[in-house]
Design an enzyme around this catalytic site. Structure first.
Site, PDB file in Angstrom:
ATOM      1  CB  THR A   1      -0.948   0.028   0.835  1.00 49.75           C
ATOM      2  OG1 THR A   1       0.067   0.059   2.368  1.00 49.75           O
ATOM      3  CG2 THR A   1      -1.765  -1.024   1.577  1.00 49.75           C
TER       4      THR A   1
ATOM      5  CG  ASP B   1       3.467  18.572  -0.095  1.00 52.64           C
ATOM      6  OD1 ASP B   1       3.865  18.543   0.967  1.00 52.64           O
ATOM      7  OD2 ASP B   1       3.097  17.734  -0.824  1.00 52.64           O
TER       8      ASP B   1
ATOM      9  NE  ARG C   1      -4.660   5.040   5.257  1.00 53.40           N
ATOM     10  CZ  ARG C   1      -4.312   4.508   4.207  1.00 53.40           C
ATOM     11  NH1 ARG C   1      -5.314   4.954   3.126  1.00 53.40           N
ATOM     12  NH2 ARG C   1      -3.441   3.672   3.967  1.00 53.40           N
TER      13      ARG C   1
ATOM     14  CG  ASP D   1     -12.215   5.468  -1.669  1.00 58.55           C
ATOM     15  OD1 ASP D   1     -13.161   4.614  -1.980  1.00 58.55           O
ATOM     16  OD2 ASP D   1     -11.039   5.097  -1.609  1.00 58.55           O
TER      17      ASP D   1
ATOM     18  CD  GLU E   1     -11.832   3.312   5.666  1.00 55.80           C
ATOM     19  OE1 GLU E   1     -11.333   2.367   5.359  1.00 55.80           O
ATOM     20  OE2 GLU E   1     -11.781   4.291   5.075  1.00 55.80           O
TER      21      GLU E   1
ATOM     22  CG  HIS F   1     -10.026   2.523   1.826  1.00 58.09           C
ATOM     23  ND1 HIS F   1      -9.651   2.665   3.207  1.00 58.09           N
ATOM     24  CD2 HIS F   1      -8.908   2.747   0.930  1.00 58.09           C
ATOM     25  CE1 HIS F   1      -8.000   2.822   2.925  1.00 58.09           C
ATOM     26  NE2 HIS F   1      -7.745   3.107   1.794  1.00 58.09           N
TER      27      HIS F   1
ATOM     28  N   GLY G   1      -7.909   3.174  -4.840  1.00 64.23           N
ATOM     29  CA  GLY G   1      -6.812   2.627  -5.366  1.00 64.23           C
ATOM     30  C   GLY G   1      -6.794   1.284  -6.087  1.00 64.23           C
ATOM     31  CE1 TYR G   2      -8.107  -1.922  -2.381  1.00 62.37           C
ATOM     32  CE2 TYR G   2     -10.084  -3.224  -2.589  1.00 62.37           C
ATOM     33  CZ  TYR G   2      -9.034  -2.765  -1.681  1.00 62.37           C
ATOM     34  OH  TYR G   2      -8.832  -3.095  -0.635  1.00 62.37           O
TER      35      TYR G   2
HETATM   36  N1  LIG Z   1      -8.196   5.496  -0.906  1.00 58.70           N
HETATM   37  C1  LIG Z   1      -7.244   4.858  -1.405  1.00 58.70           C
HETATM   38  O1  LIG Z   1      -7.406   3.656  -2.153  1.00 58.70           O
HETATM   39  C2  LIG Z   1      -5.745   5.543  -1.280  1.00 58.70           C
HETATM   40  C3  LIG Z   1      -4.778   4.966  -2.211  1.00 58.70           C
HETATM   41  C4  LIG Z   1      -3.470   5.372  -2.359  1.00 58.70           C
HETATM   42  C5  LIG Z   1      -3.251   6.309  -1.186  1.00 58.70           C
HETATM   43  N2  LIG Z   1      -4.089   6.648  -0.227  1.00 58.70           N
HETATM   44  C6  LIG Z   1      -3.615   7.546   0.827  1.00 58.70           C
HETATM   45  O2  LIG Z   1      -3.410   8.670   0.087  1.00 58.70           O
HETATM   46  C7  LIG Z   1      -2.069   9.202   0.823  1.00 58.70           C
HETATM   47  C8  LIG Z   1      -1.369   9.873  -0.349  1.00 58.70           C
HETATM   48  O3  LIG Z   1      -0.894   8.948  -1.265  1.00 58.70           O
HETATM   49  P1  LIG Z   1       0.397   9.375  -2.209  1.00 58.70           P
HETATM   50  O4  LIG Z   1       0.669   7.996  -2.677  1.00 58.70           O
HETATM   51  O5  LIG Z   1       0.465  10.629  -2.881  1.00 58.70           O
HETATM   52  O6  LIG Z   1       1.430   9.519  -0.948  1.00 58.70           O
HETATM   53  P2  LIG Z   1       2.741  10.256  -1.099  1.00 58.70           P
HETATM   54  O7  LIG Z   1       3.706  10.276   0.219  1.00 58.70           O
HETATM   55  O8  LIG Z   1       3.577  10.182  -2.382  1.00 58.70           O
HETATM   56  O9  LIG Z   1       2.480  11.928  -0.829  1.00 58.70           O
HETATM   57  C9  LIG Z   1       1.661  12.520   0.100  1.00 58.70           C
HETATM   58  C10 LIG Z   1       2.110  14.000   0.292  1.00 58.70           C
HETATM   59  O10 LIG Z   1       1.490  14.786   1.159  1.00 58.70           O
HETATM   60  C11 LIG Z   1       2.369  15.761   1.761  1.00 58.70           C
HETATM   61  N3  LIG Z   1       1.721  16.021   2.998  1.00 58.70           N
HETATM   62  C12 LIG Z   1       2.457  15.590   4.295  1.00 58.70           C
HETATM   63  N4  LIG Z   1       1.812  16.252   5.248  1.00 58.70           N
HETATM   64  C13 LIG Z   1       1.004  17.179   4.804  1.00 58.70           C
HETATM   65  C14 LIG Z   1       0.356  18.270   5.165  1.00 58.70           C
HETATM   66  N5  LIG Z   1       0.171  18.483   6.629  1.00 58.70           N
HETATM   67  N6  LIG Z   1      -0.488  19.028   4.405  1.00 58.70           N
HETATM   68  C15 LIG Z   1      -0.455  18.868   3.009  1.00 58.70           C
HETATM   69  N7  LIG Z   1       0.264  18.044   2.338  1.00 58.70           N
HETATM   70  C16 LIG Z   1       1.003  17.303   3.412  1.00 58.70           C
HETATM   71  C17 LIG Z   1       3.630  15.054   1.503  1.00 58.70           C
HETATM   72  O11 LIG Z   1       4.768  16.098   1.707  1.00 58.70           O
HETATM   73  C18 LIG Z   1       3.748  14.398   0.149  1.00 58.70           C
HETATM   74  O12 LIG Z   1       4.023  15.138  -0.829  1.00 58.70           O
HETATM   75  C19 LIG Z   1      -1.521   8.111   1.195  1.00 58.70           C
HETATM   76  O13 LIG Z   1      -0.500   8.213   2.252  1.00 58.70           O
HETATM   77  C20 LIG Z   1      -2.570   6.973   1.645  1.00 58.70           C
HETATM   78  O14 LIG Z   1      -2.695   7.060   3.091  1.00 58.70           O
HETATM   79  C21 LIG Z   1      -5.253   6.132  -0.314  1.00 58.70           C
HETATM   80  O1  LIG Z   2      -2.831   3.142   1.097  1.00 59.82           O
HETATM   81  C1  LIG Z   2      -3.423   2.639   0.146  1.00 59.82           C
HETATM   82  O2  LIG Z   2      -2.335   2.149  -0.571  1.00 59.82           O
HETATM   83  C2  LIG Z   2      -4.545   2.315  -0.091  1.00 59.82           C
HETATM   84  O3  LIG Z   2      -5.506   3.142   0.954  1.00 59.82           O
HETATM   85  C3  LIG Z   2      -4.818   0.803  -0.031  1.00 59.82           C
HETATM   86  O4  LIG Z   2      -5.277   0.723  -1.483  1.00 59.82           O
HETATM   87  C4  LIG Z   2      -5.796   0.646   0.796  1.00 59.82           C
HETATM   88  O5  LIG Z   2      -6.538  -0.889   0.456  1.00 59.82           O
HETATM   89  P1  LIG Z   2      -5.992  -2.171   1.461  1.00 59.82           P
HETATM   90  O6  LIG Z   2      -4.579  -1.833   1.791  1.00 59.82           O
HETATM   91  O7  LIG Z   2      -7.078  -1.521   2.559  1.00 59.82           O
HETATM   92  O8  LIG Z   2      -6.612  -3.159   0.771  1.00 59.82           O
END
Ligand SMILES: NC(=O)c1ccc[n+]([C@@H]2O[C@H](COP(=O)([O-])OP(=O)(O)OC[C@H]3O[C@@H](n4cnc5c(N)ncnc54)[C@H](O)[C@@H]3O)[C@@H](O)[C@H]2O)c1
Ligand SMILES: O=C(O)[C@H](O)[C@H](O)COP(=O)(O)O
Length: 378
Positions: A66, A146, A208, A232, A237, A254, A257-258
């Site tokens: 993840t 950011d 999140r 999402d 959760e 959630h 990302g799937y």
């Molecule tokens: N819903 C889903 O299925 C799903 C899928 C992928 C990621 N995510 C979530 O999304 C988040 C982001 O994903 P990503 O791959 O871009 O991560 P990433 O680590 O590449 O990017 C996160 C960005 O957020 C910035 N950041 C940190 N604190 C901050 C703040 N207080 N204010 C503003 N920006 C801030 C960081 O500097 C970084 O550039 C992950 O940490 C994960 O929790 C969810």
């Molecule tokens: O952080 C991530 O990569 C996503 O939130 C992730 O895709 C969530 O899916 P899970 O790991 O709960 O299957």
């Protein structure tokens, strides 16, 4: 060598059985005893990895397939001498395509063009930066927030969250969950921030759940604040706040990302990290794993406008299906995780080969991430 993998991790058995004996188990919770004789553990975000899970066990490596790592106590793993890897960026494209699918649906429903809107992106990492690039390809204005990147001196015009709240028509969150520290993101969208949004703002949370204060959001929506909401992810959760789901425009389990590609990248990234940890690095080419998609190719005549883009986007992935599935089972305990476990195969835009007789359409679709080529019709 015994390797325990989450059963919701495509290609894990196929890859990890090249180096050891694989057992697939549910991740929430891991069945008691399953960890007893395992050497390595590969999880997804539903498994809390900490001393309570691993103290006294013989696990030497943990991988999470993840992007987010807030479910892992990395400091404890380090002091316990346990190797660790996440899968940064594995599903960033999937989240971007989720956001586009949702925004294009709202644009059609509410009669606006994305190009008339300003999008504020909070968190400009793997997801946020790809989202910015694709929006700019469409001519959509973006504003970026950011603070960690701004403080590091990264190139870019970074603004404050308050500035985005004042100016953006669409505010979308893509930060990690930090519960404390200088860049705390817990309840980053709190009552004050939500109240400050312009009437008609679209608020998106696909990072999140606790990054948006769900109680404050529900209070504001109940009070009649004009806000469209795409969620999402949810606080608490897999328990779902059904009252909040009733109020949001799009609500999903959630799954942003799937995509199959996103999940497969996650698995290959932790597989490669584990083999490197063992001193026998293996590389995996993703396209050797993935099956052919349901719809492979089509021909597009003429220019690319937003309506045509919407049809292409929704052909590959239409978020309304996931919204409807969640609403059908929302009140039933256990169904949130079941929807995620039995998620129907979803592909990325790159899986669709589009032959265009308009050079500009081909170029823009290619820049947006489709497999597009220009092919004049004679
Ligand atoms: N819903 C889903 O299925 C799903 C899928 C992928 C990621 N995510 C979530 O999304 C988040 C982001 O994903 P990503 O791959 O871009 O991560 P990433 O680590 O590449 O990017 C996160 C960005 O957020 C910035 N950041 C940190 N604190 C901050 C703040 N207080 N204010 C503003 N920006 C801030 C960081 O500097 C970084 O550039 C992950 O940490 C994960 O929790 C969810
Ligand atoms: O952080 C991530 O990569 C996503 O939130 C992730 O895709 C969530 O899916 P899970 O790991 O709960 O299957």
């Amino acid at each position: 060598m015994k390797i325990l993998v989450d059963e919701n991790m495509p290609y894990a058995r196929e890859l990890f059985s090249r180096i050891g004996e694989v057992t697939a188990v549910p991740g929430r919770p891991i069945p008691p005893g399953a960890l007893n004789d395992a050497d390595a553990l590969m999880v997804r975000s539903v498994t809390k990895v900490n001393a309570a899970l691993l103290d006294g066990k013989r696990i030497k490596f943990v991988g999470t397939a993840t992007a987010g790592t807030d479910h892992v106590d990395e400091a404890w793993l380090e002091q316990a001498g346990i190797g660790f890897s996440g899968a940064p960026g594995c599903n960033a494209i999937a989240v971007v395509e989720y956001v586009f699918s949702a925004l294009l649906m709202l644009a059609e429903r509410d009669g606006f063009s994305l190009r008339e809107r300003t999008v504020g992106i909070v968190g400009v990492g793997n997801v946020g930066s790809r989202l910015q690039a694709r929006l700019e390809t469409l001519g959509v204005r973006t504003l970026l927030c950011d603070p960690p990147r701004a403080d590091r001196g990264d190139e870019g015009d970074f603004l404050t969250l308050d500035a985005l709240a004042r100016e953006a028509d669409i505010l979308t969150f893509h930060t990690p969950l930090y519960k404390d520290g200088p860049y705390k993101t817990l309840h980053l969208a709190d009552d004050a921030l939500i109240s400050a949004l312009k009437p008609g703002t679209i608020l998106i949370n696909a990072c999140r759940g606790p990054v948006v204060d769900n109680a404050a959001l529900l209070k504001r929506l109940n009070a009649g604040q004009r806000l469209s909401t795409i969620l999402d992810v949810w606080e608490a959760e897999p328990d779902l706040n059904v009252a909040l789901l009733d109020k949001v425009d799009i609500g999903t389990a959630h799954i942003a990302g799937y995509t199959l590609e996103g999940k497969a990248r996650g698995t290959t990234q932790v597989f490669e990290a584990y083999t490197a940890f063992l001193g026998t690095p293996h590389q995996v080419a993703l396209d050797t794993l993935l099956p052919s998609p349901e719809v492979v190719r089509l021909a597009l005549h003429g220019a690319l406008d937003e309506t045509t883009l919407k049809r292409l986007v929704h052909l590959v992935y239409d978020v309304r299906r996931d919204d409807a599935l969640l609403r059908h089972v929302a009140a039933q305990p256990g169904e949130f995780d079941k929807l995620r476990k039995h998620y129907r195969e979803r592909r990325e835009w790159s899986s669709l080969y589009v032959q265009c007789d308009d050079a500009d359409a081909a170029q823009r679709l290619h820049r947006l991430g489709f497999s597009a080529v220009y092919h004049p019709i004679r």
